[in-house]
Scaffold this active site. Structure first.
Site, PDB file in Angstrom:
ATOM      1  CB  ALA A  12      46.624  42.691  34.708  1.00 12.84           C
ATOM      2  CB  ALA A  13      45.146  41.350  39.258  1.00 13.99           C
ATOM      3  CB  CYS A  46      43.522  44.919  26.003  1.00 23.03           C
ATOM      4  SG  CYS A  46      43.296  44.664  27.877  1.00 23.03           S
ATOM      5  CG  ASP A 289      39.073  40.589  34.857  1.00 24.83           C
ATOM      6  OD1 ASP A 289      39.116  42.011  34.969  1.00 24.83           O
ATOM      7  OD2 ASP A 289      39.134  40.143  33.641  1.00 24.83           O
ATOM      8  CE1 TYR A 432      38.773  75.804  18.081  1.00 28.05           C
ATOM      9  CE2 TYR A 432      39.623  78.067  18.587  1.00 28.05           C
ATOM     10  CZ  TYR A 432      39.096  77.139  17.736  1.00 28.05           C
ATOM     11  OH  TYR A 432      38.682  77.609  16.455  1.00 28.05           O
ATOM     12  NE  ARG A 448      26.264  76.340  25.116  1.00 26.98           N
ATOM     13  CZ  ARG A 448      26.465  76.945  23.823  1.00 26.98           C
ATOM     14  NH1 ARG A 448      27.925  77.445  23.799  1.00 26.98           N
ATOM     15  NH2 ARG A 448      25.813  76.972  22.803  1.00 26.98           N
TER      16      ARG A 448
HETATM   17  C1  LIG Z   1      39.907  40.106  23.864  1.00 32.76           C
HETATM   18  C2  LIG Z   1      40.046  40.980  25.195  1.00 32.76           C
HETATM   19  C3  LIG Z   1      39.961  42.359  24.953  1.00 32.76           C
HETATM   20  C4  LIG Z   1      40.411  43.139  26.235  1.00 32.76           C
HETATM   21  N1  LIG Z   1      40.321  44.506  25.780  1.00 32.76           N
HETATM   22  C5  LIG Z   1      40.297  45.357  27.041  1.00 32.76           C
HETATM   23  C6  LIG Z   1      40.540  46.715  26.901  1.00 32.76           C
HETATM   24  O1  LIG Z   1      40.690  47.302  25.874  1.00 32.76           O
HETATM   25  N2  LIG Z   1      40.439  47.607  28.000  1.00 32.76           N
HETATM   26  C7  LIG Z   1      40.353  46.938  29.455  1.00 32.76           C
HETATM   27  O2  LIG Z   1      40.465  47.740  30.315  1.00 32.76           O
HETATM   28  N3  LIG Z   1      40.275  45.709  29.491  1.00 32.76           N
HETATM   29  C8  LIG Z   1      40.271  45.011  28.469  1.00 32.76           C
HETATM   30  N4  LIG Z   1      40.172  43.524  28.492  1.00 32.76           N
HETATM   31  C9  LIG Z   1      39.791  42.957  29.837  1.00 32.76           C
HETATM   32  C10 LIG Z   1      41.507  42.606  30.535  1.00 32.76           C
HETATM   33  O3  LIG Z   1      42.110  41.889  29.688  1.00 32.76           O
HETATM   34  C11 LIG Z   1      41.124  42.125  31.790  1.00 32.76           C
HETATM   35  O4  LIG Z   1      40.489  42.844  32.755  1.00 32.76           O
HETATM   36  C12 LIG Z   1      42.448  41.823  32.508  1.00 32.76           C
HETATM   37  O5  LIG Z   1      43.243  40.857  31.935  1.00 32.76           O
HETATM   38  C13 LIG Z   1      42.440  41.151  33.910  1.00 32.76           C
HETATM   39  O6  LIG Z   1      43.675  41.047  34.561  1.00 32.76           O
HETATM   40  P1  LIG Z   1      43.394  39.786  35.831  1.00 32.76           P
HETATM   41  O7  LIG Z   1      44.787  39.514  36.259  1.00 32.76           O
HETATM   42  O8  LIG Z   1      42.553  40.111  36.838  1.00 32.76           O
HETATM   43  O9  LIG Z   1      42.880  38.427  35.049  1.00 32.76           O
HETATM   44  P2  LIG Z   1      43.467  37.839  33.652  1.00 32.76           P
HETATM   45  O10 LIG Z   1      44.277  38.514  32.895  1.00 32.76           O
HETATM   46  O11 LIG Z   1      42.317  36.733  33.359  1.00 32.76           O
HETATM   47  O12 LIG Z   1      44.570  36.650  34.325  1.00 32.76           O
HETATM   48  C14 LIG Z   1      44.320  35.715  35.321  1.00 32.76           C
HETATM   49  C15 LIG Z   1      45.371  34.743  35.165  1.00 32.76           C
HETATM   50  O13 LIG Z   1      45.075  33.732  35.878  1.00 32.76           O
HETATM   51  C16 LIG Z   1      45.385  32.387  35.331  1.00 32.76           C
HETATM   52  N5  LIG Z   1      44.663  31.384  36.186  1.00 32.76           N
HETATM   53  C17 LIG Z   1      43.178  31.172  36.584  1.00 32.76           C
HETATM   54  N6  LIG Z   1      42.838  30.195  37.131  1.00 32.76           N
HETATM   55  C18 LIG Z   1      44.036  30.017  37.844  1.00 32.76           C
HETATM   56  C19 LIG Z   1      44.625  28.703  38.413  1.00 32.76           C
HETATM   57  N7  LIG Z   1      43.600  28.053  39.027  1.00 32.76           N
HETATM   58  N8  LIG Z   1      45.838  28.450  38.691  1.00 32.76           N
HETATM   59  C20 LIG Z   1      46.822  28.939  38.001  1.00 32.76           C
HETATM   60  N9  LIG Z   1      46.425  30.079  37.157  1.00 32.76           N
HETATM   61  C21 LIG Z   1      45.414  30.495  36.942  1.00 32.76           C
HETATM   62  C22 LIG Z   1      44.985  32.392  34.098  1.00 32.76           C
HETATM   63  O14 LIG Z   1      45.660  31.423  33.058  1.00 32.76           O
HETATM   64  C23 LIG Z   1      45.237  34.047  33.684  1.00 32.76           C
HETATM   65  O15 LIG Z   1      46.466  33.801  33.120  1.00 32.76           O
HETATM   66  C24 LIG Z   1      40.018  42.498  27.462  1.00 32.76           C
HETATM   67  C25 LIG Z   1      39.851  41.461  27.403  1.00 32.76           C
HETATM   68  C26 LIG Z   1      40.067  40.403  26.272  1.00 32.76           C
HETATM   69  C27 LIG Z   1      39.681  38.957  26.780  1.00 32.76           C
END
Ligand SMILES: Cc1cc2nc3c(=O)[nH]c(=O)nc-3n(C[C@H](O)[C@H](O)[C@H](O)COP(=O)(O)OP(=O)(O)OC[C@H]3O[C@@H](n4cnc5c(N)ncnc54)[C@H](O)[C@@H]3O)c2cc1C
Length: 456
Positions: A12-13, A46, A289, A432, A448
Site C-alpha cells: 500500500a504505502a 485486509c 505501518d 433520516y 443528547r
Molecule cells: C488480516 C489483515 C486484515 C486487515 N484489515 C484491515 C482493515 O480492515 N482496515 C485497515 O485499514 N487495515 C487493515 N489491515 C492493515 C493493513 O493491511 C496494513 O495497514 C497495510 O497493509 C499497511 O501497508 P504498508 O504498505 O505500510 O505495509 P505492508 O502492507 O505490510 O507492506 C509492506 C511490504 O514490504 C515488504 N517488505 C518488508 N520488508 C522488506 C524488505 N526488507 N525487502 C523487501 N520487501 C520488504 C513486505 O513483504 C510487504 O509486502 C489488515 C491487515 C491484516 C494483516
C-alpha cells in the site's frame, strides 16, 4: 541523467508513493525501482479473512495492481522476491537479496522510500517453524494457510491466538469454513480496541456462532506430533489444534531502518514530518505501518497500523517526491470491523486512553436502533461517547450493532476531527428515513445523552 528513487516494500504505502511520483515525473526525470520480498504488489491484506472464508473466491481479486501492470503502465521497475538486507545512507545505496535466483543486487538512490510495513509480534514459543502454524500478514501467508486448509487430512480444529481485529476476523473465517474454533486471548476481552463493555458485545456475537473464547489465557508453547501442530499449550492446559493462526499484533518493521540509523520515535515507528520525510535525513521518506503518526486528540506519537493511513501516507510521500505539496496531518484512530453478525466502529480515545492522556471526561452509552423501530429489520445499536469535561468536546466514540452500525462512526469521526462538542453535535443535520434511521439518529441520541451527563 534521471534521478533514482528506490522503494522498499511493494504494497500500500510503497506503491502509492511510487505511482504518485511517477504521475508527476516521467521516466526521463525519475527512474523508480521497487523491491518487494513477496510475490505480490499492491495487495489487500485486509481482504485475507474474506478470501480464507471463501467469500472472495480468488486470490487475484485481492491484488489491485500486479508487478507487470506497474512495469507496463507506470514504468516502475518492480523486483519481486527481492529482500532488501541493508541500507547504506553514506553510499546512498541499498543491498537486496534475490530470494529465487540467489545473489545480491546493489542499487544506488537519490531518493529512498522506506515502506516495509509492520512485522508480526512473535513470542519465543512462536519462533520455531511448526507445520500448520500461520501468520496472516501477507498474501503469501494467506496462500500458505489456504493450502494447509485444503490439503488432506483436512484440519478440523483451529486455534486463533490473539483477539485483536485480525484474530477475530480470522476466527470467523475459519468457522465459515466449517472448523471448530478456539480463540485464545491474554487480556480479559477480545477486541481491546474498544472499551470492555463494548468488547463484551463483540464476544457475545462470537460465542453465538460457536467460537469458544478463552480470555485471560496465556499461550506458553506449541505441541507437535509427526511434524505437525497437535495442540496450543496454555497455562491452563493444552487445546488440541490441527491448524493455528497467529494474530498477536504487529510492531513497525524497522530493523533495516534502525541499522541504517534512521530515527525512531517513542512508539517504535520511524519519525517523519507531515510531508512524510524522515526527520533529519535528507532524501529519505517513510510511510505506512513502519512509521509513527501524530494522534490528533491526545497529541501523542502513536503507531496505528492501518491500510487507510498507509495509502494516504504513501500518496503524500509520492506527491512531494514528484514535486508537489501534500501533508499527512495525523490520525484519530478510526477503524471498523465486521464481527460475525455485528459491526464495530471506533474513533478517537477509549476510556483508558482518555485517562492516560489526563483528560477529565464523561462517558455515555445509548441504546437505539439502526432503523425506525417499526421498519422491518430494525436491530439494536449501541453508541458510546466520551466527552471532555467541562468543555463537552468529543474525545472518542464506539459503535456496536447490526447493519448500518459501522460506517455511522464516520459521522462521529468527522465531528471529532473538527473538534466539535457534543452540544454542537445534537444539531447535526444527519439523514433520516425509516429504512435507514430512527427520526433521532443513534448518533444524535448519544450526543443528547452526553450533554445531559455533562450538565449533571
Ligand atoms: C488480516 C489483515 C486484515 C486487515 N484489515 C484491515 C482493515 O480492515 N482496515 C485497515 O485499514 N487495515 C487493515 N489491515 C492493515 C493493513 O493491511 C496494513 O495497514 C497495510 O497493509 C499497511 O501497508 P504498508 O504498505 O505500510 O505495509 P505492508 O502492507 O505490510 O507492506 C509492506 C511490504 O514490504 C515488504 N517488505 C518488508 N520488508 C522488506 C524488505 N526488507 N525487502 C523487501 N520487501 C520488504 C513486505 O513483504 C510487504 O509486502 C489488515 C491487515 C491484516 C494483516
Amino acid at each position: 541523467m534521471a534521478e533514482r528513487m528506490i522503494v522498499i516494500g511493494g504494497d500500500a504505502a510503497g506503491m502509492s508513493a511510487a505511482s504518485q511520483a511517477r504521475r508527476r515525473r516521467g521516466r526521463a526525470e525519475l527512474d523508480i525501482v521497487a523491491f518487494e520480498r513477496g510475490h505480490f504488489t499492491s495487495y489487500s491484506a485486509c481482504g485475507i479473512p474474506y478470501w480464507i472464508s471463501g467469500l472472495v473466491p480468488e486470490r487475484d481479486q485481492l491484488v489491485a495492481r500486479t508487478p507487470g501492470a506497474f512495469r507496463d503502465e507506470y514504468d516502475i521497475d518492480v523486483r519481486t522476491r527481492h529482500e532488501v538486507t541493508a541500507v547504506d545512507l553514506d553510499r546512498r545505496e541499498v543491498v537486496a537479496r534475490d530470494l529465487d535466483g540467489g545473489g545480491e543486487v546493489r542499487a544506488g538512490f537519490d531518493t529512498l522510500v522506506y515502506a516495509a510495513g509492520a512485522a508480526p509480534v512473535q513470542p519465543e514459543w512462536a519462533r520455531d517453524e511448526v507445520a500448520g502454524v500461520f501468520g496472516v500478514q501477507t498474501l503469501d501467508d494467506g496462500a500458505a494457510l489456504l493450502d494447509w486448509l485444503e490439503r488432506e487430512p483436512r484440519p478440523r480444529h483451529a486455534v486463533v491466538v490473539g483477539g485483536g481485529y485480525v484474530g477475530v476476523e480470522m476466527a470467523e473465517a475459519l468457522v465459515q469454513r466449517g472448523l471448530s474454533v478456539h480463540l485464545v486471548e491474554q487480556a480479559d476481552q477480545p477486541m481491546a480496541t474498544v472499551d470492555p463493555d463494548m468488547g463484551e458485545l463483540v464476544a457475545e456475537a462470537m460465542r453465538r456462532v460457536g467460537i469458544s473464547i478463552r480470555t485471560g489465557t496465556t499461550v506458553t508453547g506449541l505441541d507437535e506430533r509427526d511434524g505437525r501442530i497437535a495442540a496450543v499449550v496454555t497455562e491452563e492446559g493444552p487445546i488440541p489444534a490441527d491448524v493455528v493462526v497467529l494474530g498477536l499484533g504487529v510492531h513497525p518493521n524497522t530493523a533495516l531502518a534502525e541499522a541504517a540509523g534512521l530515527p525512531l520515535g517513542p512508539s517504535g515507528g520511524i519519525r517523519v514530518d507531515r510531508r512524510m520525510r524522515v526527520t533529519g535525513v535528507p532524501g529519505v521518506w517513510a510511510a505506512g505501518d513502519c512509521v509513527e503518526s501524530l494522534h490528533r486528540v491526545s497529541g501523542m506519537p502513536v503507531h496505528v497500523p492501518l491500510g487507510t493511513h498507509a495509502n494516504k501516507q504513501g500518496r503524500v510521500a509520492g506527491i512531494n517526491i514528484g514535486g508537489g505539496y501534500a501533508t499527512f496531518p495525523g490520525v484519530i484512530g478510526t477503524a471498523v470491523t465486521k464481527v460475525c453478525e455485528l459491526e464495530v466502529g471506533r474513533t478517537g480515545l477509549r476510556e483508558r486512553d482518555a485517562t492516560e492522556s489526563g483528560f477529565e471526561f464523561v462517558t455515555v452509552t445509548a441504546e437505539s436502533t439502526n432503523r425506525a423501530g417499526y421498519y422491518p429489520g430494525a436491530r439494536q445499536m449501541t453508541v458510546k461517547l466520551i466527552a471532555e469535561r467541562p468543555s463537552g468536546r468529543l474525545l472518542g466514540a464506539q459503535i456496536v450493532g447490526w447493519s448500518e452500525a459501522a460506517k455511522r462512526i464516520d459521522a462521529l469521526a468527522v465531528a471529532l476531527w473538527n473538534g466539535m462538542t457534543v452540544d454542537e453535535m445534537t444539531a447535526l443535520d444527519l439523514g433520516y428515513a425509516p429504512p435507514y434511521a430512527p427520526v433521532w439518529d443513534p448518533v444524535l441520541i448519544a450526543a443528547r445523552k452526553a450533554v445531559d451527563a455533562l450538565a449533571r
